[in-house]
Design a protein around this motif. Structure first.
Motif, PDB file in Angstrom:
ATOM      1  N   HIS A  51       0.543  -1.078  -0.180  1.00 36.76           N
ATOM      2  CA  HIS A  51       0.251   0.269  -0.203  1.00 36.76           C
ATOM      3  C   HIS A  51       1.228   1.699  -0.039  1.00 36.76           C
ATOM      4  CE1 HIS A  51      -2.486   3.156   1.682  1.00 36.76           C
ATOM      5  NE2 HIS A  51      -3.586   2.844   1.545  1.00 36.76           N
ATOM      6  N   ARG A  52       1.724   1.425   0.625  1.00 33.65           N
ATOM      7  CA  ARG A  52       2.936   2.490   0.845  1.00 33.65           C
ATOM      8  C   ARG A  52       3.252   2.276  -0.372  1.00 33.65           C
ATOM      9  NH1 ARG A  52       4.604   0.018   5.561  1.00 33.65           N
ATOM     10  NH2 ARG A  52       6.566  -1.051   4.736  1.00 33.65           N
ATOM     11  N   LEU A  53       3.706   1.020  -0.994  1.00 32.35           N
ATOM     12  CA  LEU A  53       4.728   1.630  -2.430  1.00 32.35           C
ATOM     13  C   LEU A  53       3.705   1.932  -3.542  1.00 32.35           C
ATOM     14  CD1 LEU A  53       6.932  -1.251  -2.282  1.00 32.35           C
ATOM     15  CD2 LEU A  53       7.850   1.228  -1.912  1.00 32.35           C
ATOM     16  N   LEU A  54       2.465   1.359  -3.075  1.00 31.93           N
ATOM     17  CA  LEU A  54       1.307   1.683  -4.764  1.00 31.93           C
ATOM     18  C   LEU A  54       0.706   3.235  -4.529  1.00 31.93           C
ATOM     19  CD1 LEU A  54      -0.835  -1.230  -5.135  1.00 31.93           C
ATOM     20  CD2 LEU A  54       0.594  -0.377  -5.753  1.00 31.93           C
ATOM     21  N   THR A  55       0.800   3.928  -2.875  1.00 36.18           N
ATOM     22  CA  THR A  55      -0.101   5.009  -3.064  1.00 36.18           C
ATOM     23  C   THR A  55       1.741   5.959  -3.319  1.00 36.18           C
ATOM     24  OG1 THR A  55      -0.977   4.985  -1.078  1.00 36.18           O
ATOM     25  CG2 THR A  55       0.137   7.058  -1.089  1.00 36.18           C
ATOM     26  N   ALA A  56       2.752   5.932  -3.734  1.00 38.27           N
ATOM     27  CA  ALA A  56       3.805   6.212  -3.833  1.00 38.27           C
ATOM     28  C   ALA A  56       3.372   6.538  -5.310  1.00 38.27           C
ATOM     29  CB  ALA A  56       5.482   6.501  -3.421  1.00 38.27           C
ATOM     30  N   ARG A  57       3.273   4.808  -5.986  1.00 42.70           N
ATOM     31  CA  ARG A  57       3.560   5.239  -7.294  1.00 42.70           C
ATOM     32  C   ARG A  57       2.433   6.050  -7.699  1.00 42.70           C
ATOM     33  NH1 ARG A  57       4.400   1.089 -11.054  1.00 42.70           N
ATOM     34  NH2 ARG A  57       6.260   0.662  -9.955  1.00 42.70           N
ATOM     35  N   ILE A  58       0.825   5.905  -6.837  1.00 38.93           N
ATOM     36  CA  ILE A  58      -0.020   6.917  -8.378  1.00 38.93           C
ATOM     37  C   ILE A  58       0.343   8.143  -7.700  1.00 38.93           C
ATOM     38  CG2 ILE A  58      -1.929   6.871  -7.178  1.00 38.93           C
ATOM     39  CD1 ILE A  58      -2.490   4.854  -6.163  1.00 38.93           C
ATOM     40  N   GLU A  59       1.018   8.268  -7.113  1.00 37.61           N
ATOM     41  CA  GLU A  59       1.204  10.002  -6.925  1.00 37.61           C
ATOM     42  C   GLU A  59       1.915  10.899  -8.185  1.00 37.61           C
ATOM     43  OE1 GLU A  59       3.518  10.994  -3.224  1.00 37.61           O
ATOM     44  OE2 GLU A  59       1.434  10.190  -2.440  1.00 37.61           O
ATOM     45  N   ARG A  60       2.945   9.697  -8.356  1.00 38.02           N
ATOM     46  CA  ARG A  60       3.857   9.883  -9.715  1.00 38.02           C
ATOM     47  C   ARG A  60       2.639   9.794 -10.499  1.00 38.02           C
ATOM     48  NH1 ARG A  60       8.493  10.408 -12.195  1.00 38.02           N
ATOM     49  NH2 ARG A  60       8.577   8.889 -14.377  1.00 38.02           N
ATOM     50  N   LEU A  61       2.465   8.682 -10.998  1.00 33.96           N
ATOM     51  CA  LEU A  61       1.130   8.602 -12.686  1.00 33.96           C
ATOM     52  C   LEU A  61       0.383  10.164 -12.150  1.00 33.96           C
ATOM     53  CD1 LEU A  61       0.186   4.940 -12.139  1.00 33.96           C
ATOM     54  CD2 LEU A  61       2.045   5.597 -13.869  1.00 33.96           C
ATOM     55  N   GLN A  62      -0.073  10.348 -10.931  1.00 34.20           N
ATOM     56  CA  GLN A  62      -0.975  11.189 -10.655  1.00 34.20           C
ATOM     57  C   GLN A  62      -0.230  13.047 -11.713  1.00 34.20           C
ATOM     58  OE1 GLN A  62      -2.117  12.003  -7.163  1.00 34.20           O
ATOM     59  NE2 GLN A  62      -4.936  11.271  -7.774  1.00 34.20           N
ATOM     60  N   LYS A  63       1.138  13.014 -11.199  1.00 34.60           N
ATOM     61  CA  LYS A  63       1.759  13.694 -11.802  1.00 34.60           C
ATOM     62  C   LYS A  63       2.075  13.445 -13.568  1.00 34.60           C
ATOM     63  CE  LYS A  63       4.609  14.571  -7.710  1.00 34.60           C
ATOM     64  NZ  LYS A  63       5.681  14.971  -7.028  1.00 34.60           N
ATOM     65  N   MET A  64       2.550  12.212 -13.873  1.00 32.58           N
ATOM     66  CA  MET A  64       2.285  12.384 -15.601  1.00 32.58           C
ATOM     67  C   MET A  64       0.863  12.366 -16.198  1.00 32.58           C
ATOM     68  SD  MET A  64       4.571   8.280 -15.337  1.00 32.58           S
ATOM     69  CE  MET A  64       4.464   8.689 -17.225  1.00 32.58           C
ATOM     70  N   ALA A  65      -0.532  12.179 -15.202  1.00 31.65           N
ATOM     71  CA  ALA A  65      -1.429  12.982 -16.220  1.00 31.65           C
ATOM     72  C   ALA A  65      -1.418  14.130 -16.166  1.00 31.65           C
ATOM     73  CB  ALA A  65      -2.393  12.311 -15.173  1.00 31.65           C
ATOM     74  N   ALA A  66      -1.055  15.296 -15.091  1.00 34.82           N
ATOM     75  CA  ALA A  66      -1.337  16.155 -15.634  1.00 34.82           C
ATOM     76  C   ALA A  66      -0.198  16.651 -16.274  1.00 34.82           C
ATOM     77  CB  ALA A  66      -1.014  16.571 -14.200  1.00 34.82           C
ATOM     78  N   ALA A  67       0.909  16.089 -16.583  1.00 35.38           N
ATOM     79  CA  ALA A  67       2.072  16.879 -17.095  1.00 35.38           C
ATOM     80  C   ALA A  67       1.439  16.435 -18.926  1.00 35.38           C
ATOM     81  CB  ALA A  67       3.108  16.158 -17.361  1.00 35.38           C
ATOM     82  N   VAL A  68       0.480  15.516 -18.937  1.00 37.71           N
ATOM     83  CA  VAL A  68      -0.263  14.744 -20.466  1.00 37.71           C
ATOM     84  C   VAL A  68      -1.182  15.820 -20.815  1.00 37.71           C
ATOM     85  CG1 VAL A  68      -1.302  13.043 -21.604  1.00 37.71           C
ATOM     86  CG2 VAL A  68       0.423  12.502 -20.524  1.00 37.71           C
TER      87      VAL A  68
END
Length: 252
Positions: A84-101
């Motif tokens: 859960h901790r690792l996935l939460t960090a991954r989700i934060e990164r993906l959200q930043k990538m989605a914002a960039a897209v």
């Protein structure tokens, strides 16, 4: 209740070949066999497969996954908390990538030229200027560098999007190839290396087999390149170097 290998693969969204590989290396051995000798998976097997895929999604090598799951002192609840901790960090990164897209889509819609930094913000907190300076330091006086500069100077936003899409598609297929246990000297791995070489030739400069072999070495010796390829899948930099070498030898 037990399930066939095909049903289990369908539940998990993976290939039957991947399940066969997990069985062969002892990572996930089915609890039973049918009278005909076919693999049968029960609910406990599915729970273990779920844990395997969680860790694989988070970038753990298969041997490390085996150690984690086979630890007799491991608490199943702790596995979930860690994931859960690792996935939460991954989700934060993906959200930043989605914002960039979204930013890139809006810029294209409005006809705004993206800056060099914006073109590559999809790839995270990397410094484009650092890469540019390194490239100029290493190859600034070469025809290869000059050709790259000539070509990329005329690229549009759509060209850069196509390059990024090709890289993303190749990366996903390359990671899947490694996941399935293909050796770096295997036919499919060499084909992926050849596709990598042609991508460079298409978009940047004429990449001969010998040049490609040299580039493959830098993917391992240069920390920044290594970090990029290992972010696709741990060990990918060395695997790609070896696949490039095998492909070069194949065409020698």
């Amino acid at each position: 209740m037990s399930y066939s290998v095909g049903q289990t693969a369908g539940f998990a969204g993976i290939t039957v070949r991947t399940l066969h590989h997990y069985d062969e290396i002892g990572l996930l051995c089915p609890s039973a066999r049918s009278r005909a000798g076919h693999r049968r998976y029960d609910d406990a097997d599915l729970d273990r497969l779920q844990q395997i895929l969680f860790y694989r999604e988070l970038g753990f090598p298969l041997d490390e996954v085996a150690v984690l799951l086979d630890d007799p002192d491991a608490d199943p609840q702790e596995h979930l908390r860690r994931q859960h901790r690792l996935l939460t960090a991954r989700i934060e990164r993906l959200q930043k990538m989605a914002a960039a897209v979204e930013h890139a889509m809006e810029a294209r819609k409005m006809g705004i030229n993206l800056t060099p930094e914006e073109k590559f913000e999809l790839f995270g907190a990397k410094d484009p200027e650092a890469y540019a300076e390194e490239a100029e330091r290493r190859w600034g006086g070469t025809e290869t560098y000059a050709e790259t500069q000539r070509r990329t100077a005329g690229y549009t936003k759509e060209d850069w999007r196509r390059i990024q899409a090709e890289v993303a598609d190749w990366s996903a297929r390359f990671a899947a190839l490694m996941e399935e246990g293909e050796p770096a000297s295997g036919e499919r791995a060499m084909d992926m290396a050849e596709e990598h070489r042609r991508h460079i030739s298409t978009w940047f400069y004429e990449c001969t087999f010998e040049i490609h072999r040299g580039i493959g070495e830098t993917y391992v010796t240069d920390e920044r390149f290594r970090e990029f390829y290992d972010s696709i899948r741990p060990g990918a930099a060395e695997f790609l170097r070896d696949a490039i070498a095998a492909n070069t030898a194949r065409h020698g």
